[in-house]
Design an enzyme around this catalytic site. Sequence first.
Site, PDB file in Angstrom:
ATOM      1  N   GLU A  82      64.968  23.899 -17.016  1.00  0.00           N
ATOM      2  CA  GLU A  82      64.646  25.236 -17.523  1.00  0.00           C
ATOM      3  C   GLU A  82      65.394  26.311 -16.756  1.00  0.00           C
ATOM      4  O   GLU A  82      65.865  27.293 -17.332  1.00  0.00           O
ATOM      5  CB  GLU A  82      63.135  25.486 -17.442  1.00  0.00           C
ATOM      6  N   HIS A 139      49.981  21.612 -20.137  1.00  0.00           N
ATOM      7  CA  HIS A 139      50.613  21.876 -21.439  1.00  0.00           C
ATOM      8  C   HIS A 139      49.682  22.655 -22.367  1.00  0.00           C
ATOM      9  O   HIS A 139      49.801  22.559 -23.584  1.00  0.00           O
ATOM     10  CB  HIS A 139      50.996  20.555 -22.133  1.00  0.00           C
TER      11      HIS A 139
END
Lengths: 376, 342
Positions: free
Chosen positions: B71, B140
């Site tokens: 990322e 998540h």
Amino acid sequence: MAGTITPVTMPKFGLAMTEGKLADWLVSPGDAVTAGQELAEIETTKITNVYESPAAGTLRRQVAPAGETLPVGALLGVLAGSDVSDAEIDAFIEKFQSEFVAGDEDGADEASSEPEMLDVGTRRLRVQDTGARDAGVPLLLIHGFGGDLTNWMLNQGDLSGTTRVITFDLPGHGESTKDVGDGTPAMLAAVARDLLDALGIDRAHIGGHSMGGAVALELARLAPERVASLSLIAPAGLGKTINQEFIDGFITADRRKTLEPVLQLLVHDKGLVSRQMVEGIIRFKRLDGAVAGLTTLAKASFENGQQKENLRPLLEAYKGPVQVLWGAEDEILPVSGSEGLPSEVPVSIFPGTGHMPQLEKAAEINAKLKDFAAKS
Amino acid sequence: MSKKSFRQAINEALRQEMRRDPRVILMGEDVAGGQGGSADNPDAWGGVLGVTKGLYTEFGAERVFDTPISEASYIGAAAGAAATGLRPVAELMFVDFIGSCLDQVMNQAAKFRYMFGGKARTPLVIRAMYGAGFSAAAQHSQALYPLFTHIPGLKVVIPSSPYEAKGLLIEAIRDDDPVIFLENKVMYDDEEDVPDDSYTIPFGEANLTREGDDVTIVAFGRMVNFANQAADRLEKEGITCTVIDPRTTSPLDTGTILDCVAETGRLVIVDESSPRCNMATDVAALVAEEAFDALKAPIRRVTPPHTPVPFASVLENLYMPDPARIEAAVKSVMGYKAKQEA
């Protein structure tokens, strides 16, 4: 007739309506009512409207409470004479409820007809084509500035019972192409002619509202042989002035708070402007190119509170039948635009009505359109 | 106009903006091929939940590319690409992954305009999934929009329906500042009428999904639907609510919130994010400071508890705000009686 029981059911305002909310009862159980008296207020996703009594009698029962949302055709209440017993009323209600199936109302086929996207010349138009194909000369209805085909929602279903009715979104409006060319009514009339070509219609009765009235007159100039008659509803082009506050406000207002007072100028009964109606117009104005198209259209027809074109010569030159329909309290195009027309043109003025008689006086307008088409 | 899912609405917004503007590019983990893809059939999936499906096929590898699982590298690359003239839409997949690239967002993209004297533009969109209800567990499932709202220089968007998603995403792509666009992962199959053509919904303009007299409910993202369900039930009991969907937490339409509270005098805020320093506390502070005199009852917040999102579905259900809890909060503010002064 003694013993007659009349059900009061959820009405169908417009082709798309499948359910409505009984906003309020306007009469109480035990009240005597006349046919046509306002019984209840009905809210749909598009509009709030009153429901007029289908018959005379006494409101014997309110089956549905105010605030309830019900499918079209569902039982709201029961009308009957005082000679009918409570037991008979109970039996009637029980039978009705046991037999009622939502979505099974008359004309369900026609009601389910959705508008379609149609390629007309270089443009893509949203078109709603309803009613019988073999029922004589069709009727083409043309909406006004800022409108779309749903402006005819209280007319199209009713009129489709006897004739083929076509409504569409003008370029720059609704879901149609946002390309408005030079924005003049003459250019829009050419699009209307192309639409008749695309639908294989040689000749049609033409109804035009507001700017759509100017488009109808231009169509009569462009292709008089295609125009069986003209019904002009609060049309542009016959008077001198226009409410520029409406035009400018409609173009610039981008939120509910600023748009709602602008839309209220359209109707005499301000309560008709529902939040869904406002939201619908905000959604249309968010589309890419919508505001630019509206700006071009407005500049082509209106300036500083004046209408740019005098279309009276077109009306006088057209050889077919013409009628003019106008609300007495029109705040956009003053009703004085109906004055001084040729004597053979029937003029109907509706009291207590604003710029949208086809919404505010739908039943009367529908009757005028039907009668005129039958005579023409 | 046709019924489209939340997923289709987002896909259509991306597709239409990519057709309109060649500077719009997509990057992220699996946005091109993803699960099931291969050299012969790179478009088999289109992101973990299929949101970018078909875009690689139409626009090719130069404009839709899969990135390494890093990322920090690709969010940084996207910020740089934005500063130098492209309009990247980077997909972070789960918003929970922001931890790996927070500097690129917080200290770089968000600061460019300010630190370069207003001369830099950073038209970057970061799309990410948020929210619980999927049994995706603690790493998540978070609703981290307050984290981004806290950082000046970012715009933060939380669409509440398919119609909202398409218009807000197109607005985000055309915006010249970095925009965090958060999609609730359990809403992808929600459907409603969405126009086929492009349209934009302006930022900082709340939507009232209904208006009532008694209580104002401010709700975010998926909670808007829950608030409407609660309001439907309450209306049958004669309690009418105004439901505000702010659409964007930054900028926040404070005017609409204050106007509605002035009318109803009661406020319930529904926020799916962790309760400390979240949007509910932010809105509560705003109203307490600016509209104190209008309040007829204490402000009530409906939020999860201050704990990680549980994995077990029964616990996750207990964790999440739901229509019943919203209904109870509304009834409690309706029933509030001020103590008599001694």
